[in-house]
Motif scaffolding. Structure first.
Motif: not given
Length: 196
Positions: A92, A95, A98-99, A168, A171
Motif C-alpha cells: 500500500g 502504491g 507511485f501515485t 493502504w 494511497i
C-alpha cells in the motif's frame, strides 16, 4: 465448583478491541480505505474549479478520517499485544509512493515554468507585482502540500507493523495531496485566463 470449570477459569481473557481483531479490523480497513479513495475521486472531480475554501476541506477530510482509523488501529493492536501485521501490507505504501511521484500536480500550461517569474510570463505576459505575489503563493503552497503528502506516506509506513489500515490509507492520502497541490496552481491558471 463443577468439574471442568477450572479448565475455563484462566482463559476468560477479554476479547481484543474491534480494530485489533484480524477479520473485523481487516473489513473495517477496506471500508475506510475504499471510502476515502472514492471520496477523493469525487471531491477531485466536483471541486475542480471551486475556491480553495471548498476544495481543501473536501480533499483533506477523507485523509484525516482514514488516518484517524489507522492510528486507532495501531493503538488497539499495540495495547492488546496483538499479532504484528505482515510486511506485504507495505505494498500500500509502494502504491502511495507511485501515485505521489507519477500523478501530475502541475497544469500543462505551467509545465515549463520553474519559478513565479516564469509562471507570470506564461500566464500574464509580464511579471507584475500582483502576479508575482499570486504565483509565489501558489507555487509555495503547491510545494508545501506535495512534501507534506510525502511525510504522511512516510508516517503510514512507520505505522504498518501494527496497523493494516495505515499503509493502504496512504494511497488516498497520496491522491488527495496531489489533487490539492494541483488545485493551487490550477486556481492561478484560472485567475489569468481571459475573463478570469
Amino acid at each position: 465448583m463443577p468439574p471442568g470449570s477450572a479448565l475455563f477459569a484462566g482463559s476468560s481473557r477479554p476479547p481484543a478491541p474491534l480494530l485489533a481483531q484480524p477479520w473485523e479490523g481487516g473489513v473495517t480497513g477496506w471500508i475506510v480505505v475504499f471510502g476515502a479513495l472514492l471520496a477523493e475521486l469525487v471531491a477531485g472531480l466536483v471541486t475542480n474549479r471551486m475556491p480553495m475554501a471548498i476544495a481543501a476541506p473536501a480533499l483533506v477530510v477523507p485523509v484525516v478520517v482514514a488516518a484517524g482509523f489507522a492510528v486507532v488501529q495501531w493503538w488497539q493492536v499495540r495495547s492488546s499485544k496483538g499479532d504484528p501485521v505482515s510486511w506485504w501490507h507495505l505494498g500500500g505504501v509502494a502504491g502511495a509512493l507511485f501515485t505521489w511521484i507519477v500523478y501530475p500536480t502541475v497544469p500543462d500550461r505551467l509545465a515549463q515554468a520553474g519559478n513565479a517569474k516564469q509562471a507570470c510570463f506564461v500566464l500574464h505576459g509580464s511579471a507584475t507585482p500582483d502576479c508575482l505575489h499570486r504565483a509565489t503563493q501558489a507555487m509555495t503552497s503547491h510545494a508545501l502540500v506535495w512534501w507534506l503528502t510525502g511525510a504522511v506516506i512516510l508516517g503510514a509506513a512507520l505505522l504498518t507493523r501494527r496497523s493494516r489500515i495505515a499503509p493502504w490509507a496512504a494511497i488516498p492520502a497520496a491522491l488527495g495531496g496531489c489533487l490539492l497541490a494541483y488545485h493551487f496552481l490550477e486556481l492561478l491558471v484560472l485567475y489569468y485566463q481571459p475573463g478570469g
